[in-house]
Scaffold this active site. Structure first.
Site, PDB file in Angstrom:
ATOM      1  N   ARG A  69       0.837  -1.189  -0.034  1.00  0.00           N
ATOM      2  CA  ARG A  69       0.100   0.000  -0.067  1.00  0.00           C
ATOM      3  C   ARG A  69       0.893   1.208   0.076  1.00  0.00           C
ATOM      4  NH1 ARG A  69      -2.849   3.181   4.871  1.00  0.00           N
ATOM      5  NH2 ARG A  69      -3.811   4.711   3.334  1.00  0.00           N
ATOM      6  N   HIS A 113      -3.216  10.652   0.658  1.00  0.00           N
ATOM      7  CA  HIS A 113      -2.668  10.690   1.721  1.00  0.00           C
ATOM      8  C   HIS A 113      -2.275  12.032   2.152  1.00  0.00           C
ATOM      9  CE1 HIS A 113      -1.244   7.322   4.751  1.00  0.00           C
ATOM     10  NE2 HIS A 113      -0.990   8.485   5.243  1.00  0.00           N
ATOM     11  N   GLU A 158      -7.770   8.214   5.989  1.00  0.00           N
ATOM     12  CA  GLU A 158      -7.948   8.734   7.215  1.00  0.00           C
ATOM     13  C   GLU A 158      -8.848  10.268   7.042  1.00  0.00           C
ATOM     14  OE1 GLU A 158      -4.749   8.530   9.925  1.00  0.00           O
ATOM     15  OE2 GLU A 158      -4.662   6.440   9.918  1.00  0.00           O
ATOM     16  N   ASN A 282      -7.464   1.497   9.739  1.00  0.00           N
ATOM     17  CA  ASN A 282      -6.230   1.762  10.474  1.00  0.00           C
ATOM     18  C   ASN A 282      -6.256   1.842  11.878  1.00  0.00           C
ATOM     19  OD1 ASN A 282      -5.443   2.237   7.749  1.00  0.00           O
ATOM     20  ND2 ASN A 282      -5.016   4.446   8.133  1.00  0.00           N
ATOM     21  N   TYR A 284      -4.315   1.957  15.786  1.00  0.00           N
ATOM     22  CA  TYR A 284      -3.161   2.107  16.500  1.00  0.00           C
ATOM     23  C   TYR A 284      -3.663   1.976  18.092  1.00  0.00           C
ATOM     24  CZ  TYR A 284      -0.904   3.630  12.419  1.00  0.00           C
ATOM     25  OH  TYR A 284      -0.090   3.468  11.096  1.00  0.00           O
ATOM     26  N   GLU A 348      -3.632  -0.114   8.090  1.00  0.00           N
ATOM     27  CA  GLU A 348      -2.148   0.291   8.703  1.00  0.00           C
ATOM     28  C   GLU A 348      -2.468  -0.399  10.211  1.00  0.00           C
ATOM     29  OE1 GLU A 348      -1.435   4.525   9.189  1.00  0.00           O
ATOM     30  OE2 GLU A 348      -1.949   4.865   7.002  1.00  0.00           O
TER      31      GLU A 348
HETATM   32  C1  FCB Z   1      -1.594   7.460  10.358  1.00  0.00           C
HETATM   33  C2  FCB Z   1      -1.237   7.861   9.012  1.00  0.00           C
HETATM   34  C3  FCB Z   1       0.220   7.472   8.651  1.00  0.00           C
HETATM   35  C4  FCB Z   1       1.259   7.367   9.705  1.00  0.00           C
HETATM   36  C5  FCB Z   1       0.793   6.820  11.150  1.00  0.00           C
HETATM   37  C6  FCB Z   1       1.626   6.493  12.156  1.00  0.00           C
HETATM   38  O1  FCB Z   1      -2.484   8.198  11.126  1.00  0.00           O
HETATM   39  O2  FCB Z   1      -2.095   7.504   8.102  1.00  0.00           O
HETATM   40  O3  FCB Z   1       0.580   8.169   7.655  1.00  0.00           O
HETATM   41  O4  FCB Z   1       1.533   8.802  10.283  1.00  0.00           O
HETATM   42  O5  FCB Z   1      -0.470   7.589  11.380  1.00  0.00           O
END
Ligand code: FCB
Length: 450
Positions: A69, A113, A158, A282, A284, A348
């Site tokens: 990607r 992006h 995002e 995505n 985290y 992500e």
């Molecule tokens: C996400 C972004 C990516 C990167 C990660 C750590 O929010 O999409 O570009 O910065 O965080």
């Protein structure tokens, strides 16, 4: 076939910002303004991927990855955002796609992006409804050139983060601080997404999706005030971007003083809710939310406040490490959208840690992949690690290292980290189709030799 991939983004890795006719983007402008990024870092050179991409593709093939990607820089294709295409910009991605296909790595381009052409920011950026249409026009140009080899596309990365950080709080480009007045940015991005889906379908795309940043929202307590605050945050972060796409309607935004979204026109939601073949997630970390205290002056008085998650380990970025949050998120998406939820691709997931013997990253990835497997009743078809390379982490500059491959930003030397080899082993233990064809043939050759 399950896709094992890595993810990157144009401005974070390419460099070569004024080569071969590329126009300036909002990130060039923003990162060159004093005080915007840590230590004034910019993406001028980044990982120099624009010149070193063959080496980077070779690294992916060597790891056996079956998908990549990456994002396409709109200002390389249309230097002023619209009008005549720049052939050299198209050529760059054309060569990259060819090289990926040759190695049996599925190309998965993201069309936006965050590096909006500066010329379009000068027309209001995503606050200007016309940008949605310009986005679709740009997407059509890219599709015409690449769709004979690219079958899987991601429209936007995002839109939540771009709206909030870029237009709401001014922490990312274009650096505007509009608080809730940034809301039209959500709608215009989503409209751009819908129009782009139409353009991609017209160009013969097989698999189209969007990558949304999603977070499980944890109320700080069971009190009605904290529950209401958590619900308000969930609406803003998750539902504002998933509901219109998956259900054709916006969630109720009365709690934000926006019961009527006057920027939404008749027919927009039908365009936004085009059927999708996948939803990119995505992930985290989760977000803990508490009731609002006294509003900070000028903050617009939000109906929630963030509460720190202190009961988990954190990455070098200070982000809590909660692998099970990914299982929770996936299961809650299924519970919310039911049959309307398309197959999921984790587009992500990753973490910032220093060092080449990055055992913490291995533990992070291992935990999150296990969480994907543990999610009950959710059809997950791909997992992309953020990121292939250490890169320009937006406002943090080069201070956060998310790569499977270490980059020495002085020499541009790439050094695979322990996590790179760990992932390689993991992929090679999967079914053969989940690996790049290059990895498959190397294996075949080896087994005939022995
Ligand atoms: C996400 C972004 C990516 C990167 C990660 C750590 O929010 O999409 O570009 O910065 O965080």
């Amino acid at each position: 076939m399950f896709l094992w991939g890595t993810a990157t983004a144009s401005y974070q890795i390419e460099g070569a910002v004024d080569e071969d006719g590329r126009g300036p983007s909002i990130w060039d402008t923003f990162s060159h303004e004093p005080g915007r990024t840590r230590d004034g870092h910019t993406g001028d050179v980044a990982c120099d991927h624009y010149h070193r991409w063959p080496e980077d593709v070779a690294l992916m093939a060597e790891a056996g990855l079956s998908a990549y990607r990456f994002s396409i820089a709109w200002p390389r294709i249309l230097p002023s955002g619209r009008g005549t295409a720049n052939p050299a910009g198209l050529d760059f991605y054309d060569r990259l796609v060819d090289a990926l296909c040759e190695k049996g790595i599925t190309p998965v381009p993201t069309l936006f992006h965050w590096d909006l052409p500066q010329a379009l920011e000068d027309e209001g950026g995503w606050l200007n409804r016309d940008i949605s249409g310009y986005f679709a026009d740009y997407v059509a140009v890219v599709a015409e050139r690449l769709s004979d080899r690219v079958r899987t596309w991601i429209t936007l990365n995002e839109p939540f983060v771009h709206m909030v950080y870029g237009y709401g709080l001014g922490m990312h480009a274009p650096g505007r601080m509009l608080f809730l007045d940034a809301l039209p940015v959500a709608h215009h991005q989503l409209l751009g997404h819908g129009l782009a889906v139409q353009a991609l379908r017209a160009g013969g795309a097989e698999r189209v999706m969007i990558s949304n940043n999603c977070t499980p929202v944890w109320p700080a307590s069971d009190s009605p005030e904290d529950l209401a605050a958590a619900d308000a945050y969930d609406t803003l972060h998750n539902r504002l971007f998933n509901d219109p796409i998956l259900t054709g309607a916006y969630p109720d935004l009365s709690v934000y003083g926006q019961p009527e979204l006057d920027f939404v026109r008749t027919g927009d939601l039908e365009i936004i809710a085009q059927p999708l073949d996948g939803l990119g997630i995505n992930y985290y970390n989760p977000t803990r939310i508490t009731r609002p205290g006294e509003p900070a002056p000028g903050s617009g008085g939000l109906p929630f406040e963030f509460a720190a998650i202190t009961d988990y380990p954190t990455t070098a970025f200070g982000w809590p490490v909660v692998p099970d949050g990914l299982r929770e998120l996936l299961e809650s998406l299924k519970a919310t959208y039911g049959p309307a939820l398309p197959p999921i691709y984790i587009t992500e997931n990753g973490c910032s840690y220093d060092g080449i013997d990055d055992q913490e990253r291995i533990a992070y990835l291992d935990g999150h992949i296990a969480a994907v497997r543990a999610a009950e009743g959710v059809d997950v078809r791909g997992y992309f690690v953020w990121s292939l390379l250490d890169n320009f982490e937006w406002a943090e500059g080069y201070h956060q290292r998310f790569g499977l491959v270490h980059v020495d930003f002085e020499t541009q030397k790439r050094t695979p980290k322990a996590s790179y080899y760990w992932l390689k082993d993991l992929i090679s233990s999967q079914s053969p189709e989940a690996r790049s064809t290059e990895a498959q043939s190397a294996e075949k050759a080896q087994s005939t030799e022995t």
